[in-house]
Write a protein that holds these residues in place. Structure first.
Motif, PDB file in Angstrom:
ATOM      1  N   ILE A   1      38.894  14.041  57.150  1.00  0.00           N
ATOM      2  CA  ILE A   1      39.015  12.616  56.854  1.00  0.00           C
ATOM      3  C   ILE A   1      37.646  12.024  56.548  1.00  0.00           C
ATOM      4  O   ILE A   1      37.481  11.253  55.594  1.00  0.00           O
ATOM      5  N   ARG A   2      36.630  12.410  57.325  1.00  0.00           N
ATOM      6  CA  ARG A   2      35.292  11.862  57.091  1.00  0.00           C
ATOM      7  C   ARG A   2      34.716  12.330  55.761  1.00  0.00           C
ATOM      8  O   ARG A   2      34.029  11.570  55.070  1.00  0.00           O
ATOM      9  N   GLU A   3      34.990  13.566  55.401  1.00  0.00           N
ATOM     10  CA  GLU A   3      34.531  14.044  54.096  1.00  0.00           C
ATOM     11  C   GLU A   3      35.226  13.302  52.963  1.00  0.00           C
ATOM     12  O   GLU A   3      34.623  13.001  51.927  1.00  0.00           O
ATOM     13  N   MET A   4      36.513  12.984  53.169  1.00  0.00           N
ATOM     14  CA  MET A   4      37.234  12.217  52.160  1.00  0.00           C
ATOM     15  C   MET A   4      36.650  10.812  52.033  1.00  0.00           C
ATOM     16  O   MET A   4      36.486  10.295  50.911  1.00  0.00           O
ATOM     17  N   ILE A   5      36.303  10.207  53.161  1.00  0.00           N
ATOM     18  CA  ILE A   5      35.694   8.869  53.124  1.00  0.00           C
ATOM     19  C   ILE A   5      34.371   8.912  52.376  1.00  0.00           C
ATOM     20  O   ILE A   5      34.087   8.071  51.515  1.00  0.00           O
ATOM     21  N   CYS A   6      33.547   9.911  52.682  1.00  0.00           N
ATOM     22  CA  CYS A   6      32.235  10.026  52.020  1.00  0.00           C
ATOM     23  C   CYS A   6      32.373  10.294  50.534  1.00  0.00           C
ATOM     24  O   CYS A   6      31.551   9.834  49.732  1.00  0.00           O
ATOM     25  N   GLY A   7      33.410  11.040  50.151  1.00  0.00           N
ATOM     26  CA  GLY A   7      33.611  11.337  48.743  1.00  0.00           C
ATOM     27  C   GLY A   7      34.222  10.184  47.972  1.00  0.00           C
ATOM     28  O   GLY A   7      34.262  10.223  46.739  1.00  0.00           O
ATOM     29  N   SER A   8      34.707   9.175  48.687  1.00  0.00           N
ATOM     30  CA  SER A   8      35.402   8.070  48.025  1.00  0.00           C
ATOM     31  C   SER A   8      34.589   6.785  48.032  1.00  0.00           C
ATOM     32  O   SER A   8      34.469   6.103  47.010  1.00  0.00           O
ATOM     33  N   ILE A   9      34.036   6.412  49.178  1.00  0.00           N
ATOM     34  CA  ILE A   9      33.322   5.137  49.312  1.00  0.00           C
ATOM     35  C   ILE A   9      31.854   5.324  48.938  1.00  0.00           C
ATOM     36  O   ILE A   9      31.177   6.204  49.459  1.00  0.00           O
ATOM     37  N   ASP A  10      31.360   4.501  48.022  1.00  0.00           N
ATOM     38  CA  ASP A  10      29.953   4.540  47.638  1.00  0.00           C
ATOM     39  C   ASP A  10      29.129   3.494  48.395  1.00  0.00           C
ATOM     40  O   ASP A  10      28.017   3.784  48.848  1.00  0.00           O
ATOM     41  N   VAL A  11      29.661   2.282  48.496  1.00  0.00           N
ATOM     42  CA  VAL A  11      28.883   1.163  49.048  1.00  0.00           C
ATOM     43  C   VAL A  11      29.765   0.348  50.002  1.00  0.00           C
ATOM     44  O   VAL A  11      30.949   0.122  49.713  1.00  0.00           O
ATOM     45  N   ILE A  12      29.195  -0.070  51.114  1.00  0.00           N
ATOM     46  CA  ILE A  12      29.844  -1.009  52.031  1.00  0.00           C
ATOM     47  C   ILE A  12      29.008  -2.288  52.052  1.00  0.00           C
ATOM     48  O   ILE A  12      27.791  -2.249  52.261  1.00  0.00           O
TER      49      ILE A  12
END
Length: 485
Positions: A392-403
């Motif tokens: 799940i964390r790898e998916m988040i990192c691969g999807s979200i660029d900027v917060i």
């Protein structure tokens, strides 16, 4: 006169012969020398520091005014033909109501000053055609929230501070009717069987209604108002919500199609910031928005707006956010914008961001960028997806660029406190780096916080290659250099 009931008796006679209205009319006659006092402005700040300022009470009217108003309103409803009135346009309907009310006032010998009579006419027109006592509050552009706690207490938020007003309803029934009028405009309902409802006003303002038996003291209505004039990133700079260099970086983030998550607490300005960011989307892109209550105000010509649907009386027909996001993928979107990520739809949004829909955006409730990532992981887990935490964390990192983190500070001001990149994972930890942070330096003599947006010294953000692909790397480098200087 068009709009009156088509009875054999003329309207004036019918009103004069009303036994129920006689006592109130007599009261009005007996007190000609005591008209209701005009509204008196009350200072916003109490003159007693250090105690917290008391709520400001505005628009106070006497009990006698409300008795007269109830009498006149009841006489009007008995006199006017609402079916014919519905066929008129708004301005003609108001003129018709004003004429009849003036006649009723004359017949009942109600003595009022010109200002009081004008206020009465306006109130009754609002009751029949609009949202009743809420109309003056909805017309004010400086109010960001309207909070109605039953018929007798209405609060507003102005400049980040909550104030008590003198606005009141005749009773809880009138308040309930106005709630029904609002939610029915978007095909929804609120009653004992369905006591909670989200809706919107025609201008996009967000509405939440909760009624008895869940609301113990009467219907509770909350309206998050939208400004008539659309806010831009320039406005945010003028109000010190973000520095000029930070605003330029945010504009580049929108242009180069970074997948962006806007995080913040309640009332921190997440939706406003999302609207400002969407201004940088090219006009030739196909954008699809998914919301629980449609409130985004995109200016692009190629926008498809989708909205969830609650279940009907039989509990059927519900369309959830997850279903909307999944359906988006079949509509050939270039960007998907989710008004607010609350649950399992987070998984589908991440999949969309990771499979060719660059530049997608969404908002969620969190108090920091790090907490936003944790909440995102939790929402995916809530959806029942049997995935390891690392996946799940790898998916988040691969999807979200900027917060982008928004916050409402204790003085009521709203600030963008972080612009943060998501870099990747190191073991089981998601690595982030801040590009801009807001540093609070103190407060002035009036209690307003003093602070400054500061660049953290990152010369080449992780989305540098993306910026170079869209020929925005020179502007990005220049903005970061100015911020550091």
């Amino acid at each position: 006169m068009f709009g009156r009931r088509n009875d054999t008796q003329s309207a004036p006679r019918k009103v004069a012969a009303e036994p129920a209205a006689a006592p109130a009319a007599a009261t009005a006659k007996a007190e000609p020398s005591a008209p209701a006092p005009a509204p008196k402005p009350v200072s916003v700040r109490a003159a007693i520091p250090p105690a917290p300022p008391k709520p400001k009470v505005s628009d106070q009217r006497s009990e006698n005014y409300y008795q007269i108003k109830t009498t006149i309103f009841n006489a009007l409803i008995d006199t006017i033909d609402l079916t014919q009135l519905a066929q008129l346009d708004g301005e003609s309907a108001r003129e018709e109501i004003r004429d009849i009310v003036n006649e009723i006032l004359s017949i009942k010998n109600v003595v009022m000053s010109i200002s009081e009579q004008e206020a009465l006419l306006q109130d009754i027109c609002n009751d029949v055609l609009g949202y009743g006592p809420l109309e003056p509050l909805l017309a004010r552009d400086d109010i960001s929230d309207i909070m109605v706690n039953g018929a007798d207490r209405t609060f507003i938020e102005v400049g980040g501070k909550v104030e008590l007003t003198g606005v009141r309803f005749r009773d809880n029934s009138q308040l309930m009717n106005i709630c029904q009028r609002i939610v029915s405009q978007v095909g929804r309902r609120v009653d004992e069987a369905s006591p909670i409802c989200d809706a919107r006003l025609p201008d996009g303002s967000r509405v939440n209604v909760i009624v008895p038996p869940l609301a113990i003291d009467g219907p509770a209505l909350t309206i998050r108002k939208f400004r008539r004039d659309k806010l831009t990133m320039k406005n945010l700079v003028e109000w010190n919500s973000i520095s000029a260099e930070g605003a330029e970086v945010l504009g580049i983030i929108g242009k180069v199609r970074c997948n962006t998550l806007i995080s913040g607490g309640t009332g921190s300005g997440k939706t406003t910031l999302l609207n400002c960011l969407t201004a940088f989307i090219d006009t030739d892109e196909r954008v699809i928005t998914c919301e629980d209550a449609a409130e985004l105000q995109l200016q692009q010509p190629h926008v498809v707006r989708l909205e969830t649907r609650p279940p009907n009386l039989e509990g059927q027909g519900q369309i959830t956010m997850t279903e909307l996001v999944r359906n988006c993928l079949r509509m050939r979107p270039e960007r998907i914008i989710v008004g607010e990520v609350r649950g399992p739809e987070a998984f589908d949004l991440l999949q969309a961001m990771n499979t060719g829909h660059d530049g997608s955006m969404g908002t969620l409730h969190a108090n920091s960028p790090r907490e936003a990532l944790s909440r995102l992981e939790g929402m995916i887990t809530m959806g029942g997806y049997n995935l390891p935490s690392k996946t799940i964390r790898e998916m988040i990192c691969g999807s979200i660029d900027v917060i982008i983190q928004a916050a409402r500070l204790r003085d009521g001001s709203r600030r963008i406190t972080h612009i943060t990149e998501v870099l990747g994972t190191e073991g089981d930890v998601i690595i982030t780096q801040d590009l801009f942070v807001y540093d609070i330096e103190g407060e002035d003599e009036t209690g307003r916080l003093i602070g400054k947006h500061k660049a953290t010294g990152i010369a080449r953000p992780a989305f540098w290659d993306r910026a170079r692909y869209y020929n925005q790397h020179h502007a990005l480098a220049a903005a970061l250099d100015r911020a550091q200087g």
